[in-house]
Design a protein around this motif. Structure first.
Motif, PDB file in Angstrom:
ATOM      1  N   ASP A  82      27.641 -12.010   7.569  1.00 40.93           N
ATOM      2  CA  ASP A  82      27.433 -13.281   7.901  1.00 40.93           C
ATOM      3  C   ASP A  82      27.754 -13.715   9.286  1.00 40.93           C
ATOM      4  O   ASP A  82      27.477 -13.904  10.378  1.00 40.93           O
ATOM      5  N   ILE A  83      29.435 -12.799   9.607  1.00 39.35           N
ATOM      6  CA  ILE A  83      29.912 -12.690  10.768  1.00 39.35           C
ATOM      7  C   ILE A  83      28.608 -11.693  11.841  1.00 39.35           C
ATOM      8  O   ILE A  83      28.914 -12.139  13.055  1.00 39.35           O
ATOM      9  N   VAL A  84      28.953 -10.425  11.449  1.00 34.11           N
ATOM     10  CA  VAL A  84      28.289  -9.850  12.882  1.00 34.11           C
ATOM     11  C   VAL A  84      26.577  -9.571  12.880  1.00 34.11           C
ATOM     12  O   VAL A  84      26.113  -8.837  13.569  1.00 34.11           O
ATOM     13  N   GLY A  85      25.990 -10.084  11.350  1.00 33.70           N
ATOM     14  CA  GLY A  85      24.856 -10.529  11.191  1.00 33.70           C
ATOM     15  C   GLY A  85      24.550  -9.431  10.264  1.00 33.70           C
ATOM     16  O   GLY A  85      25.189  -8.030  10.351  1.00 33.70           O
ATOM     17  N   ARG A  86      23.376  -9.632   9.238  1.00 32.51           N
ATOM     18  CA  ARG A  86      22.731  -8.762   8.316  1.00 32.51           C
ATOM     19  C   ARG A  86      22.572  -7.311   8.556  1.00 32.51           C
ATOM     20  O   ARG A  86      22.852  -6.445   7.624  1.00 32.51           O
ATOM     21  N   ALA A 131      23.352  -7.535   2.690  1.00 32.37           N
ATOM     22  CA  ALA A 131      22.230  -7.452   3.651  1.00 32.37           C
ATOM     23  C   ALA A 131      21.810  -7.432   3.334  1.00 32.37           C
ATOM     24  O   ALA A 131      20.231  -8.216   3.677  1.00 32.37           O
ATOM     25  N   ILE A 132      20.612  -7.099   2.011  1.00 35.76           N
ATOM     26  CA  ILE A 132      19.838  -6.206   1.666  1.00 35.76           C
ATOM     27  C   ILE A 132      18.800  -7.592   1.101  1.00 35.76           C
ATOM     28  O   ILE A 132      17.511  -8.462   1.212  1.00 35.76           O
ATOM     29  N   VAL A 133      19.425  -8.682   0.900  1.00 35.42           N
ATOM     30  CA  VAL A 133      18.682 -10.305   0.085  1.00 35.42           C
ATOM     31  C   VAL A 133      18.811 -10.822   0.909  1.00 35.42           C
ATOM     32  O   VAL A 133      17.960 -11.518   0.881  1.00 35.42           O
ATOM     33  N   ALA A 134      20.194 -10.599   1.616  1.00 34.40           N
ATOM     34  CA  ALA A 134      19.573 -11.573   3.053  1.00 34.40           C
ATOM     35  C   ALA A 134      18.751 -11.293   4.008  1.00 34.40           C
ATOM     36  O   ALA A 134      17.915 -11.911   5.194  1.00 34.40           O
ATOM     37  N   LEU A 135      18.375  -9.513   3.878  1.00 29.27           N
ATOM     38  CA  LEU A 135      17.268  -8.790   5.497  1.00 29.27           C
ATOM     39  C   LEU A 135      15.593 -10.008   4.745  1.00 29.27           C
ATOM     40  O   LEU A 135      15.203 -10.021   5.472  1.00 29.27           O
ATOM     41  N   VAL A 136      14.930  -9.651   3.227  1.00 31.36           N
ATOM     42  CA  VAL A 136      14.023 -10.205   2.535  1.00 31.36           C
ATOM     43  C   VAL A 136      14.495 -11.507   2.758  1.00 31.36           C
ATOM     44  O   VAL A 136      13.092 -11.900   3.703  1.00 31.36           O
ATOM     45  N   ALA A 137      15.206 -12.806   3.247  1.00 33.88           N
ATOM     46  CA  ALA A 137      15.095 -14.193   3.165  1.00 33.88           C
ATOM     47  C   ALA A 137      14.470 -14.285   4.768  1.00 33.88           C
ATOM     48  O   ALA A 137      14.082 -14.780   5.292  1.00 33.88           O
ATOM     49  N   SER A 138      15.188 -13.076   5.851  1.00 35.06           N
ATOM     50  CA  SER A 138      14.712 -13.446   7.450  1.00 35.06           C
ATOM     51  C   SER A 138      13.762 -12.691   7.704  1.00 35.06           C
ATOM     52  O   SER A 138      13.138 -12.940   8.733  1.00 35.06           O
ATOM     53  N   ASN A 139      13.170 -12.180   6.713  1.00 35.25           N
ATOM     54  CA  ASN A 139      11.558 -11.123   7.394  1.00 35.25           C
ATOM     55  C   ASN A 139      10.796 -11.686   6.173  1.00 35.25           C
ATOM     56  O   ASN A 139       9.549 -11.685   7.156  1.00 35.25           O
ATOM     57  N   PHE A 140      10.735 -12.755   5.199  1.00 38.07           N
ATOM     58  CA  PHE A 140       9.583 -13.160   4.448  1.00 38.07           C
ATOM     59  C   PHE A 140       9.700 -14.664   4.637  1.00 38.07           C
ATOM     60  O   PHE A 140      10.869 -15.183   4.291  1.00 38.07           O
ATOM     61  N   GLY A 141       8.766 -15.315   4.721  1.00 39.22           N
ATOM     62  CA  GLY A 141       8.891 -16.544   4.053  1.00 39.22           C
ATOM     63  C   GLY A 141       8.524 -16.911   2.672  1.00 39.22           C
ATOM     64  O   GLY A 141       8.531 -15.534   2.211  1.00 39.22           O
ATOM     65  N   ALA A 192      16.686   4.606  10.921  1.00 35.48           N
ATOM     66  CA  ALA A 192      15.875   4.515  12.442  1.00 35.48           C
ATOM     67  C   ALA A 192      15.055   3.141  11.690  1.00 35.48           C
ATOM     68  O   ALA A 192      14.228   2.347  13.209  1.00 35.48           O
ATOM     69  N   SER A 193      14.211   3.329  10.758  1.00 35.05           N
ATOM     70  CA  SER A 193      13.554   1.606  11.007  1.00 35.05           C
ATOM     71  C   SER A 193      13.907   0.484  10.710  1.00 35.05           C
ATOM     72  O   SER A 193      13.263  -0.702  10.461  1.00 35.05           O
ATOM     73  N   ALA A 194      14.614   0.772  10.233  1.00 34.64           N
ATOM     74  CA  ALA A 194      16.157  -0.583  10.480  1.00 34.64           C
ATOM     75  C   ALA A 194      15.979  -1.934  11.461  1.00 34.64           C
ATOM     76  O   ALA A 194      15.951  -2.343  11.394  1.00 34.64           O
ATOM     77  N   ARG A 195      15.860  -0.494  12.314  1.00 36.68           N
ATOM     78  CA  ARG A 195      15.772  -1.580  13.944  1.00 36.68           C
ATOM     79  C   ARG A 195      15.358  -2.040  13.908  1.00 36.68           C
ATOM     80  O   ARG A 195      14.905  -3.044  14.994  1.00 36.68           O
ATOM     81  N   ARG A 196      13.368  -2.105  13.777  1.00 37.01           N
ATOM     82  CA  ARG A 196      12.065  -3.078  13.735  1.00 37.01           C
ATOM     83  C   ARG A 196      12.520  -4.554  12.661  1.00 37.01           C
ATOM     84  O   ARG A 196      11.425  -5.512  12.700  1.00 37.01           O
ATOM     85  N   MET A 197      13.584  -4.310  12.347  1.00 36.28           N
ATOM     86  CA  MET A 197      13.598  -6.037  11.476  1.00 36.28           C
ATOM     87  C   MET A 197      14.507  -7.113  12.271  1.00 36.28           C
ATOM     88  O   MET A 197      15.328  -6.759  12.887  1.00 36.28           O
ATOM     89  N   THR A 198      14.154  -7.940  11.438  1.00 33.79           N
ATOM     90  CA  THR A 198      13.648  -9.576  12.317  1.00 33.79           C
ATOM     91  C   THR A 198      15.142  -9.519  11.629  1.00 33.79           C
ATOM     92  O   THR A 198      15.703  -9.892  10.163  1.00 33.79           O
ATOM     93  N   ASP A 199      15.922 -10.671  12.170  1.00 33.49           N
ATOM     94  CA  ASP A 199      17.615 -10.634  11.692  1.00 33.49           C
ATOM     95  C   ASP A 199      17.851 -11.637  12.465  1.00 33.49           C
ATOM     96  O   ASP A 199      17.563 -12.038  14.207  1.00 33.49           O
ATOM     97  N   ALA A 200      18.954 -12.821  11.579  1.00 37.77           N
ATOM     98  CA  ALA A 200      19.983 -13.856  12.015  1.00 37.77           C
ATOM     99  C   ALA A 200      20.669 -13.789  12.905  1.00 37.77           C
ATOM    100  O   ALA A 200      21.486 -12.792  12.296  1.00 37.77           O
ATOM    101  N   PRO A 201      21.367 -14.053  14.247  1.00 32.87           N
ATOM    102  CA  PRO A 201      21.930 -13.466  14.807  1.00 32.87           C
ATOM    103  C   PRO A 201      23.747 -14.117  13.974  1.00 32.87           C
ATOM    104  O   PRO A 201      23.519 -15.066  13.475  1.00 32.87           O
ATOM    105  N   GLY A 202      24.530 -13.058  13.791  1.00 29.78           N
ATOM    106  CA  GLY A 202      25.674 -12.993  13.235  1.00 29.78           C
ATOM    107  C   GLY A 202      26.508 -14.280  13.829  1.00 29.78           C
ATOM    108  O   GLY A 202      26.035 -14.841  15.481  1.00 29.78           O
ATOM    109  N   ASP A 203      28.033 -15.281  13.512  1.00 26.38           N
ATOM    110  CA  ASP A 203      28.399 -16.102  13.482  1.00 26.38           C
ATOM    111  C   ASP A 203      29.742 -15.375  14.372  1.00 26.38           C
ATOM    112  O   ASP A 203      30.794 -14.908  13.518  1.00 26.38           O
TER     113      ASP A 203
END
Length: 546
Positions: A82-86, A131-141, A192-203
């Motif tokens: 949450d703090i640094v970004g998922r 982070a995997i759980v959160a990244l699924v939420a931010s990359n898929f509706g 290497a492949s994770a760089r292309r994922m969408t993420d909400a900015p950390g707080d």
């Protein structure tokens, strides 16, 4: 009809041009990697112990500490995301995990193995999994999440299933070190492949609650460690040779102390929240019926899954004497059925009731466990596990296709990392209890059956039976016939008495396996009654949580 929240989530997907399939493959690979280690190492314990000039006990300590570090830090790992970004937490976790894998691959002794595997990989996993759980939420509706979570969860369960096969092949034909060397390569590809994922900015303005971190880690550590030691120390009454704390097993004291510390943690979090300070976990989340229903189902799923993965390899490798490779091949039907259900249910039935799927999943697990218990008779071969494994795989896959989406949809997307920490904590607790419970029941039933059989068998001299009652009072070990024969020969027991004892041990092993499966079947039945918190409609069609 999908809500506006769903549409917005879909519109913001993959602004960098990353394909959903690529994102999903990255996250699924991460989950596979997290689950692989323990299952691979379980079949290589004696080989690694010899290579590092240590003992099996030392290796079991390393496995225990690896699980302990992950479970204790999972909630904290979610908050750091949450703090640094998922995405950053995911990449940082991968870097730490990769360093641990490299250290383990090169480890010259147990001490270095503990640093690389138990500590570094455990810390890395505690950052990666929430982070995997959160990244699924931010990359898929919401509409696409059931399939995404299903595939991610399936990859983890498949790693547990194919781990013995991979470990057996590498240990037999190469070296256990190649497992961890391969993990380093896989980690580099994931980063290497994770760089292309969408993420909400950390707080960045948020601060980590250090007192809450210590309390949660201590409480969870005590509970998980106590659970893991049930089979060795006993639950309430100490086993022979186990520590004795005021006449009771240390396990009971640890569970009580861990529970009290966790209650103190929740009280501290409420105090911090009332004062307007940052909290590690919002206690109000636990009052969310939908979230609580999903977490409870996760707990039962992993309890049953871990118990089954404990019992089946014992039957195949010890009762039937199959190699690690053959044992892994016999478990493969579960992996295939699991993947089919986890991917197929959301694709073929996108609007199906999650509650119905969860209930059918537990029903399939119940059917598979029951069928396996009924098939365990003297003289059966490894083919008896095929249909039970297919049914269990369909059940686990059905659960995997729904539960991740249910828990994340219970709270706003910005809290998905917190949910990830809670979810993984619950699954580790369930897996620890499932393994400990199956092992304890199995040994208790095995001991009772064996000692009664030896006592009542006329081919066994009364004096020898009395010696067995005394020497095996702490529990009869689950060992193959060959090892028992060697022990009997060394003790001077031969002829009809040795044959009778071997036969009684063979029957007692089956009694122990059936008893453990019986308990798991009862728990699968109980799980069916804990699903009212699971929604009847898919998350994409639910009112968004506020």
């Amino acid at each position: 009809m999908p809500t506006s929240t769903t549409s917005a989530a879909d519109q913001r997907q993959h602004p960098s041009g990353a394909r959903p399939a690529g994102v999903l493959a990255t996250l699924a690979s991460g989950q596979f990697l997290m689950a692989l280690d323990s299952s691979v190492m379980n079949v290589s314990i004696s080989t690694v112990a010899d290579d590092l000039d240590t003992t099996v006990t030392g290796m079991q300590t390393a496995i225990t500490l690896y699980t302990l570090v992950m479970a204790a830090l999972m909630i904290t790992g979610g908050k750091i995301g949450d703090i640094v970004g998922r995405k950053r937490a995911f990449a940082l976790g991968c870097a730490i995990y990769g360093a641990g894998s490299l250290t383990t691959a090169l480890a010259p002794n147990l001490g270095v193995l503990l640093i690389g595997w138990s500590a570094l990989e455990g810390i890395g996993a505690a950052l990666i999994m929430p982070a995997i759980v959160a990244l699924v939420a931010s990359n898929f509706g919401p509409a696409g999440r059931p399939r995404a979570y299903g595939l991610v969860a399936a990859s983890g369960a498949m790693a547990v299933a194919v781990g013995p096969l991979i470990g057996g092949l590498l240990t037999t034909y190469a070296s256990w070190r190649w497992v961890f060397a391969g993990e380093v390569i896989l980690v580099l590809g994931i980063v290497a492949s994770a760089r292309r994922m969408t993420d909400a900015p950390g707080d960045r303005a948020a601060r980590l609650d250090l007192v809450g971190t210590v309390l949660s880690a201590l409480g969870l550590g005590l509970v998980v460690f106590g659970t893991i030691r049930v089979g060795t120390w006993g639950f309430a009454h100490p086993r022979p040779g186990a520590p004795d704390w005021l006449g009771l097993s240390p396990v009971l004291w640890m569970l009580i102390a861990g529970g009290l510390v966790l209650l103190g943690f929740l009280h501290w979090e409420r105090h911090r929240q009332a004062a307007g300070a940052a909290v590690l976990l919002d206690p109000a989340m636990l009052g969310n019926k939908r979230l609580r229903g999903g977490l409870t189902s996760f707990f039962f799923q992993y309890l049953l899954q871990a118990g089954l993965f404990f019992v089946v390899p014992l039957f195949l490798s010890i009762s039937l004497g199959l190699s690690a490779v053959d044992t892994g091949l016999r478990i493969l039907p579960l992996s295939i059925a699991l993947l089919v259900a986890a991917v197929g249910v959301p694709r073929l039935f996108p609007q199906v009731s999650p509650r119905r799927v969860v209930r059918l999943g537990f029903a399939a697990l119940l059917a598979g466990i029951t069928l396996f218990a009924m098939a365990l008779e003297a003289g059966v071969g490894p083919e008896v596990v095929t249909w039970p494994m297919l049914l269990a795989g369909l059940g686990i896959g059905a659960l995997a296709s729904q539960l991740g989406s249910v828990t994340v949809s219970a709270v706003p997307d910005e809290r998905s990392a917190e949910v990830g920490g809670l979810q993984n904590t619950v699954t580790f607790l369930g897996a620890s209890i499932g393994t400990a419970l199956a092992g304890t029941v199995l040994i208790a039933a095995l001991s009772s059956s064996f000692l009664a059989g030896v006592r009542d068998n006329p081919a066994v001299p009364a004096k020898l039976s009395e010696q067995a009652q005394v020497q095996l009072a702490g529990g009869v070990p689950f060992i193959p016939d060959a090892r028992l024969s060697e022990a009997l020969t060394a003790a001077g027991v031969t002829g009809a008495a040795a044959d009778a004892i071997t036969e009684e041990n063979r029957e007692a092993r089956l009694d122990g396996l059936r008893s453990a499966l019986g308990v798991l079947a009862v728990l699968a039945l109980v799980a069916l009654f804990f699903s009212p918190g699971i929604p009847r409609r898919q998350p994409g069609n639910l009112t968004p949580p506020g």
